[in-house]
Design a protein around this motif. Sequence first.
Motif, PDB file in Angstrom:
ATOM      1  N   GLU A  73       3.622  29.452 132.617  1.00 24.31           N
ATOM      2  CA  GLU A  73       3.738  29.340 131.161  1.00 24.31           C
ATOM      3  C   GLU A  73       2.692  28.377 130.600  1.00 24.31           C
ATOM      4  O   GLU A  73       2.019  28.677 129.604  1.00 24.31           O
ATOM      5  N   ARG A  74       2.526  27.230 131.253  1.00 19.70           N
ATOM      6  CA  ARG A  74       1.581  26.230 130.775  1.00 19.70           C
ATOM      7  C   ARG A  74       0.141  26.748 130.817  1.00 19.70           C
ATOM      8  O   ARG A  74      -0.611  26.622 129.851  1.00 19.70           O
ATOM      9  N   ALA A  75      -0.241  27.347 131.947  1.00 15.48           N
ATOM     10  CA  ALA A  75      -1.607  27.858 132.095  1.00 15.48           C
ATOM     11  C   ALA A  75      -1.896  28.931 131.050  1.00 15.48           C
ATOM     12  O   ALA A  75      -2.955  28.922 130.405  1.00 15.48           O
ATOM     13  N   ASN A  76      -0.959  29.837 130.860  1.00 13.13           N
ATOM     14  CA  ASN A  76      -1.182  30.937 129.926  1.00 13.13           C
ATOM     15  C   ASN A  76      -1.161  30.475 128.473  1.00 13.13           C
ATOM     16  O   ASN A  76      -1.906  30.989 127.636  1.00 13.13           O
ATOM     17  N   TRP A  77      -0.327  29.491 128.176  1.00  8.83           N
ATOM     18  CA  TRP A  77      -0.303  28.917 126.830  1.00  8.83           C
ATOM     19  C   TRP A  77      -1.635  28.236 126.511  1.00  8.83           C
ATOM     20  O   TRP A  77      -2.214  28.427 125.438  1.00  8.83           O
ATOM     21  N   LEU A  78      -2.141  27.441 127.455  1.00  9.38           N
ATOM     22  CA  LEU A  78      -3.398  26.715 127.254  1.00  9.38           C
ATOM     23  C   LEU A  78      -4.571  27.671 127.019  1.00  9.38           C
ATOM     24  O   LEU A  78      -5.401  27.447 126.138  1.00  9.38           O
ATOM     25  N   ILE A  79      -4.626  28.724 127.815  1.00 11.29           N
ATOM     26  CA  ILE A  79      -5.725  29.693 127.672  1.00 11.29           C
ATOM     27  C   ILE A  79      -5.668  30.353 126.296  1.00 11.29           C
ATOM     28  O   ILE A  79      -6.679  30.465 125.597  1.00 11.29           O
TER      29      ILE A  79
END
Length: 309
Positions: A73-79
Amino acid sequence: MTILNNTISQNRDNISRTVSYAAFFKRNPEIRWAMLASLVSRNAGYSMCDLKGDWLPRFLSKDTRKHLFHTYERANWLIFQDAYPQLLLYEYSKEKGAPLFDLLDNFYVSTFMKKEWHRFWIERDIKRICTSLIINEQHVIENPVIKNSFYNKRIFSGVPFLLQDYMHFSTVLFPVLSGDVYGISVHGFKTVKNRIETGKMLYTILFESRWSEEIIRFSDAVTHTGSRHDFEKYVYPKKMRETPLLRMVYPIVHHHRKSTKDWYRKGMNTEVFYHPVKKIQKPCLTDWYKQKQRQIKIGILLKEWIQNR
């Protein structure tokens, strides 16, 4: 303000991101990264829903599953938070007939991408802008996720080998309506160079192979729910659902972006990332996928049998 509001509203969860990327690609087919991002986002959804499915909870503790979900979730949100303002600003530039990329500073976008968008506006090199966005996204998550001490300790250093295989950290699958699955599985997820190479190879399959139209047709035809059943119903026509719908099991996560420091440093050799990728030997992963699913289930059943003896 509209760009920021649109980004926040579309960055709610995995479903909204996946849909937004695909919709942008339909409006701007020259920005191929958006289609690639949508398909990679689908895969993130599958992995998230696996954590609430029939099998993984029998193998992983509740805490580990929670940490894994937050990693995805964090990686995809940041991108998305970084990339979507770029996409919208490009779209506005098209509408106005003039490049507005100096405004990227307002969204803390890397100077690297500012330079690449200006270059694309002049040269119209479709492949280069996609590669640039791949390079950027992988650097965006490098420190906040991959090198973050929490994720590194709890996930990337502590997850059992069997789980790493199951979660396909370096595997992205492109299903088609015939029931086949294409993609690649690459080792070395933790290094930025390997992740960039993975993205470039996926680009090759998605836009430079004979399966391109079939892969995009699947995306158009099949609504993304997050469940692996979205495509497994084509791979195994009689298979029952084993993973839930994402929005039925996960709440909205509220994120904050602490650091807005530019990853790009003057003098960095980024041209090395544009080199052609090696030829992909066997992009059809249907048999591999079926075998992998069997292996994991056998592994979990074996573990339970040993524990219950």
